[in-house]
Design an enzyme around this catalytic site. Structure first.
Site, PDB file in Angstrom:
ATOM      1  N   ASP A   1      -1.257   5.402   4.453  1.00  0.00           N
ATOM      2  CA  ASP A   1      -0.506   4.363   3.751  1.00  0.00           C
ATOM      3  C   ASP A   1      -1.284   3.737   2.601  1.00  0.00           C
ATOM      4  O   ASP A   1      -0.716   3.368   1.579  1.00  0.00           O
ATOM      5  CB  ASP A   1      -0.056   3.279   4.731  1.00  0.00           C
ATOM      6  CG  ASP A   1      -1.220   2.712   5.491  1.00  0.00           C
ATOM      7  OD1 ASP A   1      -1.919   1.842   4.970  1.00  0.00           O
ATOM      8  OD2 ASP A   1      -1.464   3.167   6.635  1.00  0.00           O
TER       9      ASP A   1
ATOM     10  N   CYS B   1       0.710 -13.489   9.813  1.00  0.00           N
ATOM     11  CA  CYS B   1       1.457 -14.021  10.944  1.00  0.00           C
ATOM     12  C   CYS B   1       2.822 -13.379  11.132  1.00  0.00           C
ATOM     13  O   CYS B   1       3.367 -12.776  10.228  1.00  0.00           O
ATOM     14  CB  CYS B   1       1.708 -15.515  10.748  1.00  0.00           C
ATOM     15  SG  CYS B   1       0.227 -16.493  10.806  1.00  0.00           S
TER      16      CYS B   1
END
Ligand code: SF4
Length: 513
Positions: A373, A14
């Site tokens: 990444d 979130c």
């Protein structure tokens, strides 16, 4: 597993943005821009809640949409109020059907007797079973679709008992295990934010030039887009209350810090700041580290190619350190978002083509270092290597900025079982073979930590060390790992298993496997 996003990269839970305007102007425009700038933290649903003595709510699925002026006016009318909290969400726990997603959209609110409360939250609760039991004693019909509802009910229950926000928040910090960065509004208009005792997820505070607007935001980009000034990153175990005099900070629980290391490698936007460092600067240092740690490959390579967007800054650092050309041969298809994909069944491993255009002319005949990444399952990496080989790359080396992921995450990142993680089963050499690369090199943990500017003990490194900052998470990780190495089938996502609480330990102990 990890099929929700059909993506190699794990998903965040979130993003939070919250604001108060003491000139009593509507805060909805601030919330809209603040949360839209953080849509990368959760794109399954979004929601706004404002307060003018009453709570007003608007929630919807998908990305925060571009809103026409006429729509904004309609929303403004629906969302009056000078205080507000907003959220973007990607579910890492609970069901993912349309109805459940809608129900699980934040912000959430709860009320009992004379008390009301609304919160927006980022993180993940680990001891859900214990909390549920406790909450159902007060709210017998309580059913929840997202952890924000657990936090909201627990806080309301403590407020009913304590009648004091600081005491109630302290209880939550002591009794909820997990990651939680929360901003909220009480029914009588108190505006506040707090972080779990380890400060696992980010949350910062800022204000406007005229000193009338105060905000909380998961990332600093939420402040930048609204022209606001950053004041501070909330401390672990800290409660911050806002009044016309500004922020009142109170450290309720002392525990140290365990900030999520993965924020630096993948989740945070490169232009966000943590502790006065921009994320892109840290990522550039990751690239320089990879160069220093792998001179043999640097010597053999012709060009650097990055996976957009999170590989770009590290590729720049690698280029600076080595002098190798950073060939901008991978470009995102603009306006193609992951949620916009329509894939045929046989295409499910080809999402890369829908997202990224790789320029064959720049690759042909070259020894290429690809910078990315992270590797979670390895599927995307395999597809990329295969593509580069077909394009005529002579050699393909993979440089990964985040150290090898060997364990699940319990704090809001969508990596739930050992079985789904290629790094939990294989060495870098084996992974190179599996994905078809000439070599796979991860940044060392030491190099990674140094680049962040934090001390090792200030970071959560759970998924790369299997050492977790909280007690139950560690216990679950250890129990699950024992089963995993014995070759037992992992029957569910760890959060779902976690919901079983004590039954988990029992089932793990009694299992024949
Ligand atoms: S386990 Fe990994 S992804 Fe999860 S909070 Fe810790 S560092 Fe971040």
């Amino acid at each position: 597993m990890l099929t929700r996003g059909m993506s190699e990269h794990p998903k965040m839970a979130c993003g939070v943005f919250a604001a108060i305007d003491f000139d009593k102007h509507p805060v909805f425009p601030l919330l809209y821009w603040g949360i839209r700038s953080q849509n990368h933290r959760g794109h399954q649903s979004h929601g706004f809640l404002t307060y003018d003595g009453e709570f007003h709510v608007h929630k919807a699925l998908n990305l925060v949409p571009k809103i026409e002026k006429s729509e904004v006016e309609k929303w403004l009318a629906k969302l009056p109020g000078y205080i507000g909290v907003a959220n973007v969400r990607y579910t890492t726990s609970g069901k993912t059907d349309h109805e459940s997603l809608q129900k699980g959209t934040q912000p959430v609110k709860a009320e009992k007797d004379d008390l009301k409360l609304a919160v927006s939250f980022n993180g993940n609760v680990v001891n859900t079973r214990q909390l549920l039991k406790e909450i159902r004693e007060v709210f017998p019909d309580f059913y929840y679709e997202c952890d924000a509802e657990l936090i909201c009910r627990k806080l309301l229950m403590e407020l009913l008992k304590e009648r004091d926000l600081a005491s109630a928040v302290k209880k939550c910090m002591e009794e909820i295990e997990g990651a939680f960065s929360v901003s909220g509004i009480t029914g009588d208009g108190k505006f506040f934010a707090f972080k779990d005792p380890y400060g696992i997820r980010p949350l910062c505070a800022g204000h406007s030039e005229n000193g009338k607007i105060y905000v909380f935001s998961s990332e600093t980009v939420g402040l930048d887009i609204n022209g606001l000034t950053l004041d501070f990153e909330l401390e672990p175990g800290e409660l911050v209350l806002v009044s016309e005099d500004g922020f009142k900070r109170e450290k309720l629980v002392e525990n140290g810090r365990a900030f999520c290391a993965f924020e630096f490698a993948y989740f945070a936007r490169p232009d966000s700041r943590f502790d006065d460092k921009f994320v892109y600067e840290i990522r550039e240092e990751f690239g320089r580290n990879l160069a220093r740690e792998n001179p043999d490959i640097v010597k053999d390579a012709d060009i650097i190619v990055s996976m957009p967007e999170t590989g770009n800054d590290a590729a720049y650092g690698l280029h600076e350190e080595t002098g190798l050309r950073w060939e901008r041969a991978t470009r995102r298809h603009r306006f193609v978002t992951e949620r916009a994909f329509i894939l045929l069944p046989h295409e499910r491993y080809r999402t890369i083509d829908k997202k990224i255009n790789i320029l064959a002319d720049k690759i042909r005949g070259k020894r290429v270092i690809i910078v990315d990444d992270s590797i979670v399952r390895g599927d995307t990496t395999r597809v990329v290597v295969e593509k580069l080989r077909k394009m005529g790359a002579k050699k393909v080396y993979i440089f990964i900025t985040f150290p090898r992921i060997i364990g699940p995450c319990f704090y809001g990142i969508d990596m739930a079982t050992y079985g789904e993680l290629i790094g939990s089963k294989h060495t870098p050499e084996e992974i190179a073979k599996i994905v078809g690369a000439d070599a796979v090199r991860y940044q060392s943990i030491e190099g990674f930590v140094r680049a962040t500017g934090l001390k090792r003990e200030e970071l959560c490194l759970g998924c790369i060390t299997r050492k977790y900052p909280t007690r139950l998470a560690q216990k679950l990780a250890d129990e699950m790992y024992k089963k995993f190495v014995r070759g037992c089938k992992e029957t569910g996502r760890i959060y779902e298993v976690t919901n079983l609480g004590d039954e988990l330990a029992k089932s793990l102990r009694s299992s024949k496997c």
